[in-house]
Design an enzyme around this catalytic site. Structure first.
Site, PDB file in Angstrom:
ATOM      1  N   HIS A 470      14.848  22.177  25.326  1.00 64.31           N
ATOM      2  CA  HIS A 470      14.950  20.925  24.555  1.00 64.31           C
ATOM      3  C   HIS A 470      15.344  19.768  25.478  1.00 64.31           C
ATOM      4  O   HIS A 470      14.719  18.704  25.464  1.00 64.31           O
ATOM      5  CB  HIS A 470      15.989  21.131  23.446  1.00 64.31           C
ATOM      6  CG  HIS A 470      16.374  19.907  22.678  1.00 64.31           C
ATOM      7  ND1 HIS A 470      16.088  19.758  21.340  1.00 64.31           N
ATOM      8  CD2 HIS A 470      17.059  18.793  23.022  1.00 64.31           C
ATOM      9  CE1 HIS A 470      16.571  18.602  20.916  1.00 64.31           C
ATOM     10  NE2 HIS A 470      17.162  17.995  21.922  1.00 64.31           N
ATOM     11  N   GLU A 471      16.397  19.980  26.283  1.00 60.64           N
ATOM     12  CA  GLU A 471      16.909  18.882  27.107  1.00 60.64           C
ATOM     13  C   GLU A 471      16.005  18.598  28.307  1.00 60.64           C
ATOM     14  O   GLU A 471      15.636  17.456  28.564  1.00 60.64           O
ATOM     15  CB  GLU A 471      18.336  19.196  27.595  1.00 60.64           C
ATOM     16  CG  GLU A 471      19.359  19.429  26.489  1.00 60.64           C
ATOM     17  CD  GLU A 471      19.608  18.214  25.597  1.00 60.64           C
ATOM     18  OE1 GLU A 471      19.166  17.097  25.934  1.00 60.64           O
ATOM     19  OE2 GLU A 471      20.248  18.389  24.541  1.00 60.64           O
ATOM     20  N   HIS A 475      13.149  16.313  26.077  1.00 60.55           N
ATOM     21  CA  HIS A 475      13.485  14.911  26.378  1.00 60.55           C
ATOM     22  C   HIS A 475      12.972  14.479  27.753  1.00 60.55           C
ATOM     23  O   HIS A 475      12.768  13.297  27.995  1.00 60.55           O
ATOM     24  CB  HIS A 475      14.996  14.707  26.308  1.00 60.55           C
ATOM     25  CG  HIS A 475      15.563  14.820  24.923  1.00 60.55           C
ATOM     26  ND1 HIS A 475      14.971  14.236  23.831  1.00 60.55           N
ATOM     27  CD2 HIS A 475      16.674  15.459  24.457  1.00 60.55           C
ATOM     28  CE1 HIS A 475      15.687  14.501  22.748  1.00 60.55           C
ATOM     29  NE2 HIS A 475      16.721  15.246  23.098  1.00 60.55           N
ATOM     30  N   GLU A 528      14.081  13.723  18.741  1.00 58.00           N
ATOM     31  CA  GLU A 528      14.717  15.043  18.623  1.00 58.00           C
ATOM     32  C   GLU A 528      13.701  16.075  18.145  1.00 58.00           C
ATOM     33  O   GLU A 528      13.703  17.224  18.578  1.00 58.00           O
ATOM     34  CB  GLU A 528      15.907  14.985  17.655  1.00 58.00           C
ATOM     35  CG  GLU A 528      17.091  14.158  18.147  1.00 58.00           C
ATOM     36  CD  GLU A 528      17.611  14.559  19.509  1.00 58.00           C
ATOM     37  OE1 GLU A 528      17.484  15.742  19.892  1.00 58.00           O
ATOM     38  OE2 GLU A 528      18.139  13.688  20.218  1.00 58.00           O
TER      39      GLU A 528
END
Length: 757
Positions: A470-471, A475, A528
């Site tokens: 995710h990070e 992103h 997100e």
């Protein structure tokens, strides 16, 4: 990232007893989970110099975190000041004797402690995760007796009575407009004066864009002159006021402007005395910096907070990105925009943490594989950054995290221009993950019995994988198409084709426009959702799972539980939806609901959500995921969705992005899922998020001591009572003075026009 869990009997019973307004969703239950952050071993391994660096950075973070009270609600600073006075004069045990003598029951006193702990934990009286107000779960007149009869009131009767009179009514009020954070009639916010609307917010954003000013460190105040014309004050956070003679890059910006027939005045000095304390400790930290990059980073942060300059904060962030693999990691400033109803103003936060070497080694392997993994993502190469800027990715044990809440992972800085050209850093907060997301079997809702043991065993490891993906690759991926101030494009207009339309690129970001300013109210949640989807998509890659040490049947279980956790979270998300105004109150949870909708739409029995009746005779539900269809049905559905998300983001297509995202985020009672009805079931069985107790550091001579506290509401209160030993009363006075100076902008919120919340 984070997730709420199941329901509390005590809160449901107590809310019913308290009457129709004291709904369980506005109460923190007496049996709320409380955990302590454990960083003892990581702190022990620091050298004396590293401890001093960590100490002063922590002091800066804690002082700055007080600004969040002023960013949350008009009454929050007064509640904080009142409780701080109360517990400085008597600790929770001493106050308990007085409370019982005043006629409170043990349960009522515990309810008060939980409420006070909630105020400190959220830095205000609205939940940091979900933006819902919470109120004391005991009769107002009983709490009043405890406060006015306390030792603090005996020592300073006029002061304590005045604080109570200022915030007592608002502390308990559940008038519709006050139930949630929001703008205009839809809620309360102190990022804007009480008379601002979404139209004012949009106008102000256009004004800021026209002047190339960031909204991150601003608030907007609207006055109306004698002719009925609005006058807007854009106030920057800084130590210096508007009248300062010191010339800097900011002073020329501090003036009056006419914009589209409206008057704007740019001023500064918001939170000045608080930021002065931040700057003092950043100066002290500089003496213990490990290298020149850290010194330059701190010098720019000091400049930013002194002058009110986001450009200086960007320069500091540049040095921060370049400071690879520090032993003590930190970041501080006006960072996340989740709680601004418009989505572009940053809440103050600061964190200080130590590296966890074992987990960091896995993340380093993930970074080494990132360029290869980015090619797996379902959009054309032109939609990916020209060069992958290999970031730092570490697992950290948090010493200090100030602000309204503690996330599980972070990908920062949030400045688009830096992220596209300089890169970013990823951190996973290991000791937060260890305590905040642990699950007890008996509190595990909405899963089949035969999924529960598997879920409990693999939720932690699968969440490590999801946070990492995710990070770093969520992103950290994707390109924004930009035309700069000279008219130059960062993509080839002739050859780049939109894969959704088959045509050339029709839209892009112009100079001064950012993702947050352009996509505003949906920007945080949309991003997100993109990052969560990338995590689900790439966790199917065997190479990723090998990096984290999973192969064979274990790897398949990690994939299954990661996907199952996401669809369950999509159902739990309904707690954070407000039907009265058709709005979502939490970016991550809205994102998870959208993913649930996408996977339900894929059909073929991949995901089902079925209403049932629980063993207690009350409504319940079951979420099922067919693990044999994750690759054959789930992956293609996610692939199509992810490509659309990225293309619309890259091209700055706000209309298309809104239509897609808001379509999936709509909550209706349409069959077969009937989500509005399911929301009642989710509320019935929800569990409040845990409160986290953090340690303090104390300087004794030239040595830094770590002070730890028990995992209880009383322990959390004690940690705050000991957080500002030198200047607590002075800080509380500062906070109430700052709140009083602006109080006219909200008049009495309880008398404001009542919209629905």
């Amino acid at each position: 990232m984070g997730e709420p869990e199941a329901g509390s009997e005590f809160a449901i019973r107590a809310a019913a007893a308290a009457g129709p307004m004291a709904d369980a969703q506005y109460i923190l239950p007496n049996d709320i989970g409380v955990s302590s952050l454990d960083c003892r071993e990581a702190f022990r391994l620091l050298s004396p110099t590293e401890r001093l660096y960590a100490h002063h950075l922590s002091r800066a973070a804690w002082y700055g975190g007080l600004a969040v009270l002023l960013q949350t609600s008009p009454e929050a600073p007064y509640i904080y000041a009142l409780f701080s006075r109360l517990f400085r004069a008597q600790d929770p045990d001493q106050l308990r004797q007085h409370a019982l003598a005043e006629g409170l029951t043990e349960e009522e006193y515990q309810a008060f402690l939980v409420y006070a702990a909630g105020i400190y934990s959220n830095m205000g009286n609205y939940k940091s995760f979900g933006d819902t107000k919470f109120v004391p779960n005991l009769p107002k007149e009983k709490l009043e007796r405890v406060i006015l009869g306390s030792k603090a009131a005996q020592q300073n009767p006029a002061e304590v009575r005045s604080l109570w009179q200022t915030c007592g009514e608002l502390m308990f009020s559940l008038e519709p407009r006050l139930r949630h954070l929001g703008l205009g009639k839809e809620g309360i916010t102190t990022y804007f004066s009480g008379n601002c609307t979404m139209e004012d917010a949009k106008l102000a954003q256009d004004f800021l864009d026209s002047q190339n000013l960031s909204a991150y460190n601003t608030r907007l105040f609207k006055d109306v002159d004698q002719d009925g014309k609005p006058r807007y004050e854009v106030r920057l956070a800084s130590v210096l006021g508007t009248e300062s003679a010191l010339h800097s890059e900011m002073t020329s910006r501090l003036k009056s402007y006419e914009f589209r027939g409206n008057h704007f005045q740019v001023t500064r000095g918001d939170y000045a005395p608080i930021l002065q304390k931040v700057v003092e400790h950043l100066e002290r930290a500089k003496a213990y910096a490990a290298n020149s990059r850290q010194e330059q980073m701190l010098a720019q942060y000091i400049e930013s907070f002194t002058q009110g300059s986001i450009e200086a904060h960007k320069r500091g962030s540049r040095f921060w990105i370049q400071d690879k693999g520090p032993i003590v990691e930190s970041y501080i400033g006006f960072i996340e925009s989740y709680r601004d109803p418009f989505g572009s103003r940053g809440e103050f936060e600061g964190f200080v943490a130590m590296v966890n070497k074992a987990m960091s080694a896995k993340f380093e392997c993930l970074v080494a594989s990132a360029e290869q993994l980015l090619k797996e993502l379902p959009w054309p190469p032109a939609f990916e950054k020209d060069k992958f800027l290999s970031p730092d990715f570490t697992s950290l044990d948090v010493l200090t995290f100030s602000g309204s809440g503690i996330p599980a992972g972070i990908n920062i800085p949030n400045y688009d221009d830096l992220r596209q050209t300089e890169g970013f850093k990823n951190v996973s907060l290991g000791n937060v993950l260890a305590v905040a997301y642990a699950t007890q079997r008996e509190k595990l809702t909405f899963l089949e019995e035969d999924d529960k043991d598997l879920y409990i065993r693999w939720k932690g490891p699968s969440f490590d994988v999801q946070v990492g993906l995710h990070e770093l690759l969520g992103h950290g991926s994707g390109k924004l198409f930009v035309q700069d101030e000279k008219g130059a494009f960062n993509f080839d207009q002739e050859t780049v084709i939109n894969p959704e339309t088959g045509e050339q690129i029709q839209s892009w970001y112009r100079s001064g426009e950012t993702w947050d300013s352009k996509f505003s109210t949906i920007a945080s949640s949309y991003e997100e959702c993109r990052a969560e989807s990338v995590g689900l998509y790439l966790c199917l890659n065997p190479q990723v799972l090998e990096i984290f040490g999973f192969e064979g049947a274990d790897a398949e279980d990690v994939i299954y539980v990661n996907w199952l956790n996401m669809v369950r979270a999509g159902l739990l998300a309904l707690e954070f939806y407000t039907p009265e105004v058709s709005s979502w109150r939490q970016a991550h949870m809205q994102a998870r609901f959208v993913i649930l909708r996408v996977l339900l739409e894929a059909g073929e029995g991949l995901v089902t959500v079925t209403p049932t009746t629980g063993t207690d005779g009350r409504p319940d539900a079951r979420v099922r995921l067919d693990r044999n269809k994750i690759r054959s049905v789930g992956k293609p559905a996610l692939e199509r969705f992810l490509r659309r998300l990225q293309v619309l983001k890259s091209t700055g297509d706000v209309a298309g992005g809104r239509a897609l995202y808001e379509g999936y985020a709509a909550v209706t009672d349409a069959p077969p899922e009937c989500f509005l009805t399911l929301r009642d079931t989710v509320l019935l069985r929800k569990e409040s998020r845990k409160l986290i107790v953090q340690p303090n550091t104390r300087l004794e001579g030239s040595e830094v001591q770590l002070l730890e506290y028990e995992a209880s509401a009383a322990g959390l209160i004690q940690s705050f009572s000991e957080r500002f030993p030198e200047d607590g009363p002075e800080l509380e006075e500062t906070l109430t003075q700052l709140a009083t100076a602006d109080a006219r902008f909200w008049k009495c919120p309880s008398e404001a026009p009542s919209g629905q919340a």
